[in-house]
Scaffold this active site. Structure first.
Site, PDB file in Angstrom:
ATOM      1  N   CYS A 105       0.794  -1.199   0.038  1.00 46.39           N
ATOM      2  CA  CYS A 105       0.134   0.131  -0.041  1.00 46.39           C
ATOM      3  C   CYS A 105       0.880   1.184  -0.029  1.00 46.39           C
ATOM      4  O   CYS A 105       0.554   2.268  -0.228  1.00 46.39           O
ATOM      5  CB  CYS A 105      -0.897  -0.227   1.138  1.00 46.39           C
ATOM      6  SG  CYS A 105      -2.094  -1.303   1.053  1.00 46.39           S
ATOM      7  N   HIS A 142      -3.405   7.103   3.203  1.00 47.24           N
ATOM      8  CA  HIS A 142      -3.628   5.868   2.906  1.00 47.24           C
ATOM      9  C   HIS A 142      -5.143   5.393   3.697  1.00 47.24           C
ATOM     10  O   HIS A 142      -5.544   5.668   4.477  1.00 47.24           O
ATOM     11  CB  HIS A 142      -2.642   4.738   3.371  1.00 47.24           C
ATOM     12  CG  HIS A 142      -3.205   3.390   2.703  1.00 47.24           C
ATOM     13  ND1 HIS A 142      -3.726   2.990   1.548  1.00 47.24           N
ATOM     14  CD2 HIS A 142      -3.212   2.043   3.565  1.00 47.24           C
ATOM     15  CE1 HIS A 142      -3.781   1.896   1.383  1.00 47.24           C
ATOM     16  NE2 HIS A 142      -3.739   1.278   2.574  1.00 47.24           N
ATOM     17  N   ASN A 180      -9.940   0.185   0.284  1.00 51.40           N
ATOM     18  CA  ASN A 180      -8.770   0.125  -0.030  1.00 51.40           C
ATOM     19  C   ASN A 180      -8.229  -0.146  -1.191  1.00 51.40           C
ATOM     20  O   ASN A 180      -8.513  -1.464  -1.540  1.00 51.40           O
ATOM     21  CB  ASN A 180      -8.188  -0.820   1.217  1.00 51.40           C
ATOM     22  CG  ASN A 180      -6.799  -0.584   1.380  1.00 51.40           C
ATOM     23  OD1 ASN A 180      -6.174  -0.241   0.501  1.00 51.40           O
ATOM     24  ND2 ASN A 180      -6.218  -1.177   2.430  1.00 51.40           N
TER      25      ASN A 180
HETATM   26  O1  UT7 Z   1      -3.784  -1.625   3.490  1.00 52.54           O
HETATM   27  C1  UT7 Z   1      -2.734  -2.304   4.166  1.00 52.54           C
HETATM   28  C2  UT7 Z   1      -3.063  -1.741   5.640  1.00 52.54           C
HETATM   29  N1  UT7 Z   1      -4.026  -2.442   6.197  1.00 52.54           N
HETATM   30  C3  UT7 Z   1      -4.696  -1.952   7.447  1.00 52.54           C
HETATM   31  O2  UT7 Z   1      -4.327  -0.706   7.617  1.00 52.54           O
HETATM   32  C4  UT7 Z   1      -5.712  -2.923   7.631  1.00 52.54           C
HETATM   33  C5  UT7 Z   1      -5.731  -2.744   9.271  1.00 52.54           C
HETATM   34  N2  UT7 Z   1      -6.672  -3.625  10.117  1.00 52.54           N
HETATM   35  C6  UT7 Z   1      -8.008  -2.961  10.148  1.00 52.54           C
HETATM   36  O3  UT7 Z   1      -8.346  -2.179   9.481  1.00 52.54           O
HETATM   37  C7  UT7 Z   1      -8.833  -3.986  11.029  1.00 52.54           C
HETATM   38  O4  UT7 Z   1      -8.169  -4.539  11.870  1.00 52.54           O
HETATM   39  C8  UT7 Z   1      -9.964  -4.648  10.289  1.00 52.54           C
HETATM   40  C9  UT7 Z   1     -11.078  -3.731   9.564  1.00 52.54           C
HETATM   41  C10 UT7 Z   1      -9.259  -5.493   9.244  1.00 52.54           C
HETATM   42  C11 UT7 Z   1     -10.788  -5.625  11.392  1.00 52.54           C
HETATM   43  O5  UT7 Z   1     -11.120  -4.845  12.276  1.00 52.54           O
HETATM   44  P1  UT7 Z   1     -11.027  -5.336  13.892  1.00 52.54           P
HETATM   45  O6  UT7 Z   1     -11.962  -4.121  14.708  1.00 52.54           O
HETATM   46  O7  UT7 Z   1      -9.454  -5.274  14.314  1.00 52.54           O
HETATM   47  O8  UT7 Z   1     -11.993  -6.372  13.893  1.00 52.54           O
HETATM   48  P2  UT7 Z   1     -11.116  -7.812  14.319  1.00 52.54           P
HETATM   49  O9  UT7 Z   1     -10.532  -8.408  13.479  1.00 52.54           O
HETATM   50  O10 UT7 Z   1     -10.679  -7.805  15.806  1.00 52.54           O
HETATM   51  O11 UT7 Z   1     -12.479  -8.677  14.564  1.00 52.54           O
HETATM   52  C12 UT7 Z   1     -13.610  -8.096  15.683  1.00 52.54           C
HETATM   53  C13 UT7 Z   1     -14.641  -9.261  15.581  1.00 52.54           C
HETATM   54  C14 UT7 Z   1     -14.407 -10.596  15.400  1.00 52.54           C
HETATM   55  O12 UT7 Z   1     -15.480 -11.306  16.039  1.00 52.54           O
HETATM   56  P3  UT7 Z   1     -15.165 -12.030  17.556  1.00 52.54           P
HETATM   57  O13 UT7 Z   1     -13.941 -12.873  17.430  1.00 52.54           O
HETATM   58  O14 UT7 Z   1     -14.736 -10.790  18.097  1.00 52.54           O
HETATM   59  O15 UT7 Z   1     -16.386 -12.554  17.853  1.00 52.54           O
HETATM   60  C15 UT7 Z   1     -14.536 -10.871  14.083  1.00 52.54           C
HETATM   61  O16 UT7 Z   1     -14.845 -12.224  13.692  1.00 52.54           O
HETATM   62  O17 UT7 Z   1     -15.423  -8.661  14.359  1.00 52.54           O
HETATM   63  C16 UT7 Z   1     -15.581  -9.918  13.403  1.00 52.54           C
HETATM   64  N3  UT7 Z   1     -15.712  -9.809  12.015  1.00 52.54           N
HETATM   65  C17 UT7 Z   1     -16.661  -9.174  11.532  1.00 52.54           C
HETATM   66  N4  UT7 Z   1     -17.896  -9.073  11.850  1.00 52.54           N
HETATM   67  C18 UT7 Z   1     -18.693  -8.819  10.817  1.00 52.54           C
HETATM   68  C19 UT7 Z   1     -14.339  -9.589  11.401  1.00 52.54           C
HETATM   69  N5  UT7 Z   1     -14.812  -9.169   9.963  1.00 52.54           N
HETATM   70  C20 UT7 Z   1     -16.145  -9.119  10.076  1.00 52.54           C
HETATM   71  C21 UT7 Z   1     -17.081  -8.556   9.129  1.00 52.54           C
HETATM   72  N6  UT7 Z   1     -18.470  -8.502   9.468  1.00 52.54           N
HETATM   73  N7  UT7 Z   1     -16.757  -8.256   7.859  1.00 52.54           N
END
Ligand code: UT7
Length: 332
Positions: free
Chosen positions: A118, A258, A289
């Protein structure tokens, strides 16, 4: 204005966004997700997807570059360099920059690709600036494009809402009026590479029936880890580039961050002490993204706001890990 050091300036910007719009509603029919989760955790409402059969990233880049040449009245023969930043080139080799050059009638140019995740656009523009400032190149193109839909697993709710397709191209020329690229900080830390990568399809694990069955030709991301690093590193370099150039928040016209997550963008703006509503440019809600293409697409989308001499800060973070910040003075 008195003549100053030659700097690489952006003298045109164009983009191609594919017409198909993938909504959160449609995604929620594909995986277990909701518009509410995607909007609150990430901030994306729609993303555009290239649906053109048998076309790769260069389909979009070609259109962005041709529009750029037309808009800036540039003959393809004048272009002496083209750098393409991408992680989703048409083929493993040759470089997609060669394909784009060929499709656009650019025959007198050095052409190569850069794969810096990215952070590809900021690395490619800084690299091009060195060719321009040294006099090795006079008129050049940096084109950043991604067909992320080709490497996104639409059965994985952790990654499929995040990414979109698109391409943008800038014309780069030398300027001695004080505008152009002023400063750059580019960094990497390869220990982070395990948190964001595509396992198979390279020389370590070429495509086999097993790699396909294990779904290893898709983006893998440990979102939490990437999030933590992105907030810290993007904030650090954005603050550092201001401090070492004695830039105060009021000196900055706009931050172009970004577009990976609204919450990361907010954290970076807070650390820089700049007003989010007035000075932080955002279009993640429409395009998602698009990896290395987010910043030039944002620049194209918002260019009507910029005045000549405006101080812009560009910041990015991505796979590698690689990240950085640029300070530019808008030239047109
Ligand atoms: O471009 C390159 C750089 N990339 C980035 O900068 C991305 C960086 N990361 C992020 O933006 C975030 O970490 C994400 C958007 C990818 C994820 O957000 P998060 O707040 O870190 O969520 P998480 O992965 O900790 O997941 C929280 C919960 C989980 O459920 P449990 O385990 O707490 O029950 C996931 O299973 O949200 C769940 N979850 C979803 N729920 C509904 C994960 N994806 C989804 C979804 N819809 N699409």
């Amino acid at each position: 204005m008195s003549s100053q050091k030659m700097r690489a300036a952006i003298t045109g910007v164009e983009a191609y966004i594919p017409p198909y719009i993938l909504t959160n509603e449609e995604l929620s029919t594909m995986v277990d997700t909701t518009d509410e989760w995607i909007m609150t955790r990430v901030g994306i409402n729609t993303r555009h997807i290239l649906k053109e059969p048998n076309e790769g990233m260069s389909y979009m880049a070609e259109r962005a570059v041709k529009q750029l040449l037309e808009k800036t009245n540039t003959d393809p023969s004048e272009i002496d360099a083209i750098i393409c930043s991408t992680v989703t080139g048409d083929v493993v080799f040759p470089a997609t920059s060669s394909i784009i050059a060929d499709k656009c009638g650019i025959v007198n140019a050095m052409a190569f690709d850069m794969n810096v995740g990215c952070a590809g656009f900021i690395h490619a523009f800084k690299t091009m600036s060195l060719y321009i400032e040294s006099g090795f190149c006079k008129k050049a193109i940096v084109v950043s494009g991604e067909k992320m839909s080709a490497i996104v697993d639409y059965t994985d709710r952790n990654t499929c809402p995040l990414f979109g397709d698109g391409a943008a191209a800038i014309l780069v020329e030398g300027r001695t009026d004080g505008t152009g690229l002023q400063d750059a900080i580019l960094r990497s830390n390869g220990t982070g590479r395990q948190h964001l990568y595509m396992k198979a399809g390279g020389s370590q694990y070429p495509a086999t029936q097993e790699t396909i069955a294990r779904r290893e030709h898709f983006v893998y991301q440990d979102g939490k880890n990437v999030f933590k690093w992105a907030v810290e590193k993007m904030s650090d370099v954005s603050a550092e580039i201001m401090e070492r150039n004695n830039l105060q928040p009021e000196d900055i016209a706009y931050l172009l961050p970004h577009q990976a997550n609204m919450r990361i963008i907010d954290a970076v703006a807070n650390r820089m002490g700049i007003n989010k509503e007035e000075k932080v440019l955002v279009n993640i809600e429409r395009f998602g993204n698009t990896s290395s293409a987010t910043i030039p697409i944002l620049m194209w989308d918002k260019q009507n706001l910029f005045k000549k001499g405006d101080n812009l800060i560009l910041s990015s973070f991505g796979a590698g890990f690689a990240w950085g910040s640029l300070w530019i003075k808008w030239a047109i």
